[in-house]
Scaffold this active site. Structure first.
Site, mmCIF file in Angstrom:
data_model
loop_
_atom_site.group_PDB
_atom_site.id
_atom_site.type_symbol
_atom_site.label_atom_id
_atom_site.label_comp_id
_atom_site.label_asym_id
_atom_site.label_seq_id
_atom_site.Cartn_x
_atom_site.Cartn_y
_atom_site.Cartn_z
ATOM 1 N N GLY A 11 0.839 -1.204 0.000
ATOM 2 C CA GLY A 11 0.000 0.000 0.000
ATOM 3 C C GLY A 11 0.870 1.248 0.000
ATOM 4 O O GLY A 11 1.847 1.315 0.735
ATOM 5 N N ARG A 72 1.335 -5.105 -5.612
ATOM 6 C CA ARG A 72 1.379 -6.326 -4.815
ATOM 7 C C ARG A 72 1.810 -7.420 -5.787
ATOM 8 O O ARG A 72 1.439 -7.392 -6.956
ATOM 9 C CB ARG A 72 0.023 -6.586 -4.180
ATOM 10 C CG ARG A 72 -0.333 -5.439 -3.216
ATOM 11 C CD ARG A 72 -1.368 -5.804 -2.197
ATOM 12 N NE ARG A 72 -1.236 -4.976 -1.019
ATOM 13 C CZ ARG A 72 -1.854 -3.801 -0.828
ATOM 14 N NH1 ARG A 72 -2.640 -3.309 -1.763
ATOM 15 N NH2 ARG A 72 -1.676 -3.128 0.290
ATOM 16 N N ASP A 103 4.228 -4.213 6.525
ATOM 17 C CA ASP A 103 4.717 -5.481 7.100
ATOM 18 C C ASP A 103 4.784 -6.605 6.059
ATOM 19 O O ASP A 103 5.691 -7.443 6.119
ATOM 20 C CB ASP A 103 3.918 -5.881 8.341
ATOM 21 C CG ASP A 103 2.464 -6.170 8.050
ATOM 22 O OD1 ASP A 103 1.943 -5.653 7.051
ATOM 23 O OD2 ASP A 103 1.839 -6.916 8.831
ATOM 24 N N THR A 125 3.551 2.998 5.795
ATOM 25 C CA THR A 125 2.139 2.597 5.703
ATOM 26 C C THR A 125 1.318 3.592 6.521
ATOM 27 O O THR A 125 1.743 3.987 7.611
ATOM 28 C CB THR A 125 1.900 1.167 6.226
ATOM 29 O OG1 THR A 125 0.502 0.990 6.482
ATOM 30 C CG2 THR A 125 2.626 0.866 7.527
ATOM 31 N N ASP A 127 -1.281 2.997 8.091
ATOM 32 C CA ASP A 127 -1.995 2.343 9.202
ATOM 33 C C ASP A 127 -1.301 2.442 10.558
ATOM 34 O O ASP A 127 -1.928 2.242 11.588
ATOM 35 C CB ASP A 127 -2.220 0.857 8.880
ATOM 36 C CG ASP A 127 -3.248 0.659 7.786
ATOM 37 O OD1 ASP A 127 -4.017 1.605 7.519
ATOM 38 O OD2 ASP A 127 -3.282 -0.441 7.191
ATOM 39 N N ASP A 129 0.635 0.264 11.831
ATOM 40 C CA ASP A 129 0.346 -1.039 12.439
ATOM 41 C C ASP A 129 1.599 -1.900 12.641
ATOM 42 O O ASP A 129 1.500 -3.119 12.734
ATOM 43 C CB ASP A 129 -0.677 -1.796 11.572
ATOM 44 C CG ASP A 129 -0.180 -2.015 10.150
ATOM 45 O OD1 ASP A 129 0.866 -1.454 9.782
ATOM 46 O OD2 ASP A 129 -0.847 -2.748 9.399
ATOM 47 N N ARG A 171 -7.960 -1.868 9.268
ATOM 48 C CA ARG A 171 -8.733 -3.105 9.458
ATOM 49 C C ARG A 171 -8.451 -3.757 10.799
ATOM 50 O O ARG A 171 -9.331 -4.196 11.497
ATOM 51 C CB ARG A 171 -8.397 -4.112 8.352
ATOM 52 C CG ARG A 171 -9.205 -3.896 7.129
ATOM 53 C CD ARG A 171 -8.937 -4.933 6.073
ATOM 54 N NE ARG A 171 -9.093 -4.337 4.761
ATOM 55 C CZ ARG A 171 -10.243 -3.916 4.268
ATOM 56 N NH1 ARG A 171 -11.349 -4.047 4.944
ATOM 57 N NH2 ARG A 171 -10.301 -3.356 3.080
HETATM 58 P P1 ADP Z 1 2.252 -3.952 2.760
HETATM 59 O O1 ADP Z 1 3.720 -3.978 2.550
HETATM 60 O O2 ADP Z 1 1.675 -2.590 2.584
HETATM 61 O O3 ADP Z 1 1.866 -4.624 4.075
HETATM 62 P P2 ADP Z 1 1.281 -6.325 1.321
HETATM 63 O O4 ADP Z 1 0.964 -7.073 2.570
HETATM 64 O O5 ADP Z 1 0.298 -6.358 0.213
HETATM 65 O O6 ADP Z 1 1.583 -4.786 1.575
HETATM 66 O O7 ADP Z 1 2.662 -6.911 0.783
HETATM 67 C C1 ADP Z 1 3.297 -6.362 -0.355
HETATM 68 C C2 ADP Z 1 4.056 -7.427 -1.102
HETATM 69 O O8 ADP Z 1 5.070 -8.002 -0.258
HETATM 70 C C3 ADP Z 1 3.234 -8.634 -1.535
HETATM 71 O O9 ADP Z 1 2.540 -8.420 -2.718
HETATM 72 C C4 ADP Z 1 4.313 -9.691 -1.718
HETATM 73 O O10 ADP Z 1 4.994 -9.520 -2.936
HETATM 74 C C5 ADP Z 1 5.264 -9.371 -0.587
HETATM 75 N N1 ADP Z 1 4.957 -10.216 0.574
HETATM 76 C C6 ADP Z 1 3.920 -10.108 1.432
HETATM 77 N N2 ADP Z 1 3.915 -11.085 2.356
HETATM 78 C C7 ADP Z 1 4.995 -11.856 2.075
HETATM 79 C C8 ADP Z 1 5.554 -13.041 2.651
HETATM 80 N N3 ADP Z 1 5.000 -13.623 3.723
HETATM 81 N N4 ADP Z 1 6.670 -13.549 2.089
HETATM 82 C C9 ADP Z 1 7.232 -12.959 1.015
HETATM 83 N N5 ADP Z 1 6.758 -11.859 0.431
HETATM 84 C C10 ADP Z 1 5.658 -11.300 0.941
#
Ligand code: ADP
Length: 319
Positions: A11, A72, A103, A125, A127, A129, A171
């Protein structure tokens, strides 16, 4: 370390550009080549990469969004995805990587670090969080946006004698609702960490109405439940017309606040410094007004602690 790659992932958050600027400028100052990787881990898998120079990050400190764009990328988290990423890292001679994201992005960064790629993360982010850091880049800008919206909604709510539920992002984390509700003088703040007591919301509304208050603002974090159903119930129980405003993605954009620009810049600077010191697998954060770092594993294991003292104070101040 001759070449550092940088990407923005997950995000988006206002202030990502300020962090990016700091990474690029600190790298170039230290004679390091900086490669901008586009659209998060997608760009790392597909080789969507461009060299950055001092001018690539000119005039962006004040801009929301991310000039590298974000995405993503589910494939990245798979075995073949990581293999592709490692190939691209080798082809482009990338010696270290800075990941700007939340995260999820940090889990990806940890995966890279575990696979031998020196990687550090800057928490971005709205959030707020991520438990290991007091604040994440973008949070206070989102709070400002919500406070501004609350002020405007308050005007019209007063004119009509209405209540208004203002639904904000978050959320699993009620920080935006808490901080914006606190600063915006909301009558009630409803967050996932504390749940909802509709009768208490109604009691406050009726009591304040009885002493002549014309409006009632209810700051609701999206993770708690359906705003329209809550509004219907409040209206039925209090007889006060209750409207809903869902702020949605306006919270993700806009000019980053000075505070967000400052912490983004400091953490972006520190990210490059850590890589140059030969460190890897580190999450950078802000703790008690200092820039800190810790291993991804530890950082990701720390649960976000809700500020229940602030929540209680908000209740007292809104009697
Ligand atoms: P944010 O970083 O804002 O929390 P996301 O949770 O959508 O956003 O994660 C962003 C990207 O990070 C995902 O699309 C994926 O490519 C990678 N990612 C998320 N979780 C994992 C994981 N457990 N292991 C490896 N890569 C991950």
């Amino acid at each position: 370390m001759k070449t550092i790659g940088v990407l923005t992932s997950g995000g988006d958050a206002p202030g990502m550009n300020a962090a990016l600027r700091a990474v690029v400028r600190t790298g170039i100052y230290n004679n390091v080549r900086i490669l901008g990787i586009k659209q998060g881990y997608n760009g790392l898998i597909n080789g969507n990469i461009e060299e950055m120079n001092l001018s690539s990050v000119a005039d962006i400190i004040h801009r929301g969004g991310t000039i590298l764009r974000t995405a993503r990328c589910e494939e990245f988290a798979t075995e073949s995805g990581i293999k592709k990423a490692k190939n691209v890292i080798e082809i482009f001679d990338i010696d270290g990587l800075v990941v700007l994201g939340g995260d999820g992005s940090f889990r990806g960064a940890k995966l890279l670090s575990d696979n031998g790629v020196p990687t550090v993360g800057v928490p971005c982010t709205i959030d707020n969080d991520m438990g290991y850091t007091d604040y994440t880049v973008g949070f206070f800008t989102a709070v400002e946006t919500v406070v501004d919206a609350i002020s405007k909604i308050r005007d019209t709510s007063s004119s009509h004698g209405r209540a208004n539920i203002v639904e904000v992002m978050g959320r699993r984390c009620g920080d935006i609702a808490l901080y914006a509700g606190f600063a915006g003088g909301a009558e009630s703040i409803i967050v996932p960490e504390e749940g909802i007591d509709i009768d208490e919301v109604c009691r406050k509304l009726i009591q304040s109405r009885n002493r002549g208050k014309l409006h009632s603002i209810i700051a609701l974090a999206e993770g708690v439940g359906n705003a329209y159903e809550f509004a219907k119930e409040i209206e039925e129980k209090t007889g006060t017309e209750t409207r809903v405003t869902i702020l949605g993605h306006i919270q993700r954009g806009g000019v980053p606040t000075a505070f967000d620009r400052i912490i983004a810049s400091k953490m972006g600077y520190r990210a490059v410094e850590l890589l140059l010191e030969g460190k890897s697998g580190k999450a950078i954060g802000v703790k008690e007004n200092s820039i800190v770092d810790m291993d991804f594993e530890e950082a990701l294991s720390i649960n976000n602690e809700f500020d229940s003292e602030m929540y209680d104070i908000a209740k007292i101040l809104s009697i």
